[in-house]
Motif scaffolding. Sequence first.
Motif, PDB file in Angstrom:
ATOM      1  N   ALA A  58       0.827  -1.215   0.000  1.00  0.00           N
ATOM      2  CA  ALA A  58       0.000   0.000   0.000  1.00  0.00           C
ATOM      3  C   ALA A  58       0.861   1.265   0.000  1.00  0.00           C
ATOM      4  O   ALA A  58       0.563   2.228  -0.720  1.00  0.00           O
ATOM      5  N   SER A  59       1.938   1.288   0.788  1.00  0.00           N
ATOM      6  CA  SER A  59       2.786   2.487   0.857  1.00  0.00           C
ATOM      7  C   SER A  59       3.555   2.713  -0.440  1.00  0.00           C
ATOM      8  O   SER A  59       3.738   3.860  -0.878  1.00  0.00           O
ATOM      9  N   MET A  60       4.002   1.625  -1.103  1.00  0.00           N
ATOM     10  CA  MET A  60       4.703   1.780  -2.376  1.00  0.00           C
ATOM     11  C   MET A  60       3.763   2.282  -3.480  1.00  0.00           C
ATOM     12  O   MET A  60       4.115   3.166  -4.265  1.00  0.00           O
ATOM     13  N   VAL A  61       2.566   1.716  -3.544  1.00  0.00           N
ATOM     14  CA  VAL A  61       1.590   2.190  -4.524  1.00  0.00           C
ATOM     15  C   VAL A  61       1.227   3.644  -4.240  1.00  0.00           C
ATOM     16  O   VAL A  61       1.137   4.478  -5.161  1.00  0.00           O
ATOM     17  N   GLY A  62       1.045   3.964  -2.967  1.00  0.00           N
ATOM     18  CA  GLY A  62       0.737   5.349  -2.595  1.00  0.00           C
ATOM     19  C   GLY A  62       1.845   6.307  -2.984  1.00  0.00           C
ATOM     20  O   GLY A  62       1.578   7.425  -3.476  1.00  0.00           O
ATOM     21  N   TRP A  88       5.096  16.418   3.091  1.00  0.00           N
ATOM     22  CA  TRP A  88       5.163  15.543   4.263  1.00  0.00           C
ATOM     23  C   TRP A  88       4.716  14.119   3.931  1.00  0.00           C
ATOM     24  O   TRP A  88       5.095  13.161   4.596  1.00  0.00           O
ATOM     25  N   LEU A  89       3.851  13.971   2.898  1.00  0.00           N
ATOM     26  CA  LEU A  89       3.268  12.667   2.597  1.00  0.00           C
ATOM     27  C   LEU A  89       4.302  11.629   2.147  1.00  0.00           C
ATOM     28  O   LEU A  89       4.288  10.502   2.658  1.00  0.00           O
ATOM     29  N   PRO A  90       5.217  11.951   1.195  1.00  0.00           N
ATOM     30  CA  PRO A  90       6.209  10.927   0.818  1.00  0.00           C
ATOM     31  C   PRO A  90       7.113  10.533   1.967  1.00  0.00           C
ATOM     32  O   PRO A  90       7.528   9.369   2.066  1.00  0.00           O
ATOM     33  N   VAL A  91       7.427  11.495   2.842  1.00  0.00           N
ATOM     34  CA  VAL A  91       8.244  11.166   4.023  1.00  0.00           C
ATOM     35  C   VAL A  91       7.513  10.150   4.892  1.00  0.00           C
ATOM     36  O   VAL A  91       8.078   9.139   5.325  1.00  0.00           O
ATOM     37  N   ALA A  92       6.212  10.411   5.124  1.00  0.00           N
ATOM     38  CA  ALA A  92       5.413   9.497   5.944  1.00  0.00           C
ATOM     39  C   ALA A  92       5.315   8.117   5.290  1.00  0.00           C
ATOM     40  O   ALA A  92       5.456   7.086   5.964  1.00  0.00           O
ATOM     41  N   LEU A  93       5.106   8.081   3.976  1.00  0.00           N
ATOM     42  CA  LEU A  93       4.975   6.800   3.279  1.00  0.00           C
ATOM     43  C   LEU A  93       6.268   5.997   3.327  1.00  0.00           C
ATOM     44  O   LEU A  93       6.243   4.773   3.503  1.00  0.00           O
ATOM     45  N   ILE A  94       7.406   6.674   3.168  1.00  0.00           N
ATOM     46  CA  ILE A  94       8.693   5.973   3.200  1.00  0.00           C
ATOM     47  C   ILE A  94       8.956   5.400   4.583  1.00  0.00           C
ATOM     48  O   ILE A  94       9.413   4.250   4.727  1.00  0.00           O
ATOM     49  N   PHE A  95       8.654   6.175   5.623  1.00  0.00           N
ATOM     50  CA  PHE A  95       8.887   5.674   6.979  1.00  0.00           C
ATOM     51  C   PHE A  95       7.904   4.557   7.335  1.00  0.00           C
ATOM     52  O   PHE A  95       8.265   3.615   8.050  1.00  0.00           O
ATOM     53  N   ILE A  96       6.669   4.641   6.846  1.00  0.00           N
ATOM     54  CA  ILE A  96       5.722   3.533   7.045  1.00  0.00           C
ATOM     55  C   ILE A  96       6.238   2.289   6.350  1.00  0.00           C
ATOM     56  O   ILE A  96       6.177   1.174   6.891  1.00  0.00           O
ATOM     57  N   PHE A  97       6.769   2.470   5.142  1.00  0.00           N
ATOM     58  CA  PHE A  97       7.307   1.346   4.386  1.00  0.00           C
ATOM     59  C   PHE A  97       8.463   0.679   5.133  1.00  0.00           C
ATOM     60  O   PHE A  97       8.520  -0.550   5.239  1.00  0.00           O
ATOM     61  N   ILE A  98       9.401   1.484   5.647  1.00  0.00           N
ATOM     62  CA  ILE A  98      10.549   0.926   6.377  1.00  0.00           C
ATOM     63  C   ILE A  98      10.089   0.180   7.621  1.00  0.00           C
ATOM     64  O   ILE A  98      10.551  -0.939   7.915  1.00  0.00           O
ATOM     65  N   PRO A 108       7.782   6.703 -10.795  1.00  0.00           N
ATOM     66  CA  PRO A 108       6.489   6.357 -10.172  1.00  0.00           C
ATOM     67  C   PRO A 108       6.026   4.943 -10.539  1.00  0.00           C
ATOM     68  O   PRO A 108       5.492   4.219  -9.695  1.00  0.00           O
ATOM     69  N   GLY A 109       6.242   4.559 -11.801  1.00  0.00           N
ATOM     70  CA  GLY A 109       5.847   3.223 -12.229  1.00  0.00           C
ATOM     71  C   GLY A 109       6.616   2.137 -11.505  1.00  0.00           C
ATOM     72  O   GLY A 109       6.066   1.063 -11.204  1.00  0.00           O
ATOM     73  N   THR A 110       7.894   2.394 -11.205  1.00  0.00           N
ATOM     74  CA  THR A 110       8.716   1.417 -10.483  1.00  0.00           C
ATOM     75  C   THR A 110       8.162   1.161  -9.091  1.00  0.00           C
ATOM     76  O   THR A 110       8.028   0.011  -8.654  1.00  0.00           O
ATOM     77  N   PHE A 111       7.807   2.231  -8.393  1.00  0.00           N
ATOM     78  CA  PHE A 111       7.278   2.075  -7.040  1.00  0.00           C
ATOM     79  C   PHE A 111       5.914   1.388  -7.059  1.00  0.00           C
ATOM     80  O   PHE A 111       5.613   0.566  -6.184  1.00  0.00           O
ATOM     81  N   CYS A 112       5.092   1.702  -8.049  1.00  0.00           N
ATOM     82  CA  CYS A 112       3.800   1.007  -8.171  1.00  0.00           C
ATOM     83  C   CYS A 112       4.004  -0.480  -8.447  1.00  0.00           C
ATOM     84  O   CYS A 112       3.280  -1.328  -7.913  1.00  0.00           O
TER      85      CYS A 112
END
Length: 553
Positions: free
Chosen positions: A375-379, A393-403, A459-463
């Motif tokens: 979910a975080s990678m697609v987001g 702030w959103l990509p920072v939050a998504l990356i930390f959620i992913f980690i 973006p396609g890579t992360f999706c």
Amino acid sequence: MMGSKNGIHKNVDVESLKALVQPNNIKIKPIEDKSVLEGSVKLIQPAKRRKGSSFRQVISSFAANIGTINTGMTFGFSAVAIPQLEDLSSEIKIDKFQASWIASLSAVTTPIGCILSGYLMDLMGRKRTLLITQIPMIIGWLIIAQATRVEEIYIGRLLVGLGCGMVGAPARVYTGEVTQPHLRGMLAAMASVGVSLGVTLEYMFGALYSWKLVALLSSTVPTVAFICCFFLPETPSWLLSHGQVDKCRKSLVKLRGPTCDVEQELQDMVAYSNKNNLAHSLTWKETIQALIHPSALKPFVILALYFVIYQFSGVNPVTFYAVEVFKDSGANMNKYLATVLLGIVRLVFTVVACIVMRKCGRRPLTFVSSVLCGASMVGLGVYMYHFKSSAPWLPVALIFIFIAASTIGYLVVPWVMIGEVYPTKVRGIIGGLTTCTAHFSIFLVVKTFPLIQDAISKPGTFCLYGVISLLGTIYFYIYLPETKGRTLQEIEDYFSGRTDTLKKPKITTVNNNKPVVLQTHKGDLLPEKKRHATFWYPASGYLFCTSEGSLKT
């Protein structure tokens, strides 16, 4: 109440019987003399516990896993050394091409170390292999610390990478074999904690000291590991598989402590060894046959695909290219602060995973990782494509959620299972092959990350990574077994086809665990069918047995 034997009636103290089965506040003084007067209740001392000393198992596992800290340091060293070496004031001048070799050379020898340690584990034992693995790491770090040419750094990185490859499987197999099921999941995750701690320490050292001093400090870790491993006992499983029963018993005593029923555990191990002929030394032909046997091949395929899925969910690309990912996502963050924070988050959630795994098991933590990472990678991919810079702030939050999500399951569970799911006869060899597969997956995904970006955009890579992780949830649900609380013998029986499931059988209780109380009148005999009966009262910890009107506990 009276009992009769050979026509002679004997009195049984009814009040004593009532006291024994009284459900409230049972306190029974141990009787030094096991023989008591006729007409009293006879007590037999409770048996030793099946669970051994947690402290001894924790200390042994910790000592065996110190070397894994060095693996994390190896991962983090290039990130802190290359910027210093590229500086104009550096004693050793390097270009981009040389920098790439410094970063990647350790990965060249890591798979070799994985395979080599697997062979050494079965040949020489787990303890000796742990000792040997520290030597190339010590030498490698010292060569780097005194390097005056870039070629010396290359040699040091090759040796350190070799040691990192060698230490992974022995540390996990040793932990899996010396710990009991109730502790094994938590303690086997120590290796993942060590790697995360090593990455964090190397980032911190790099922000404070020169790369030479960082290398020198890094050499202290395998040195300490060598000293600690010297005092460890060999694993009981390896000793028994080589016919050394007395040494196996001594090892169990050291690992379990005096209050544990070591003899019962040893009998179980011997019975299993005899049933599967584990004491027989394998020829090369027999080794190959054992490797392709379902008990080894099935878990190998499961774990190999596990590693491929979790790597292609983007775990190491985000770790290796963290600064670039932050930059491309539109987030503004200092690169040193970003690496240190990511290291801290990874370390904290690795510790959390160790604790939670003991309660939750392997499957739930894997599901958490696969769903949240996906979910975080697609987001992140959708944000970079449609909303870049609109909410930094959103990509920072998504990356930390992913980690955090990847650490709690992906980065812990498969490494723990390496020490659990393989048969004793080839556990070392196939454990090394699995570790080799894992590191090859890391190399493959990190090297292809720029190529995939060029082909389908960032973006396609992360999706793509997110979709792979989400689809992996289906695979994990169908094929990943739950090994929490199961013995190594039970796990091997499952993969061999001798048992159909790893689920624990349900235990039914009667009257909420309360004992069955016989209703009799004073002076009456016990009913004929109840003269040989057994009653277990869990709250007291005693077993009550009747035999021809007498009572024993």
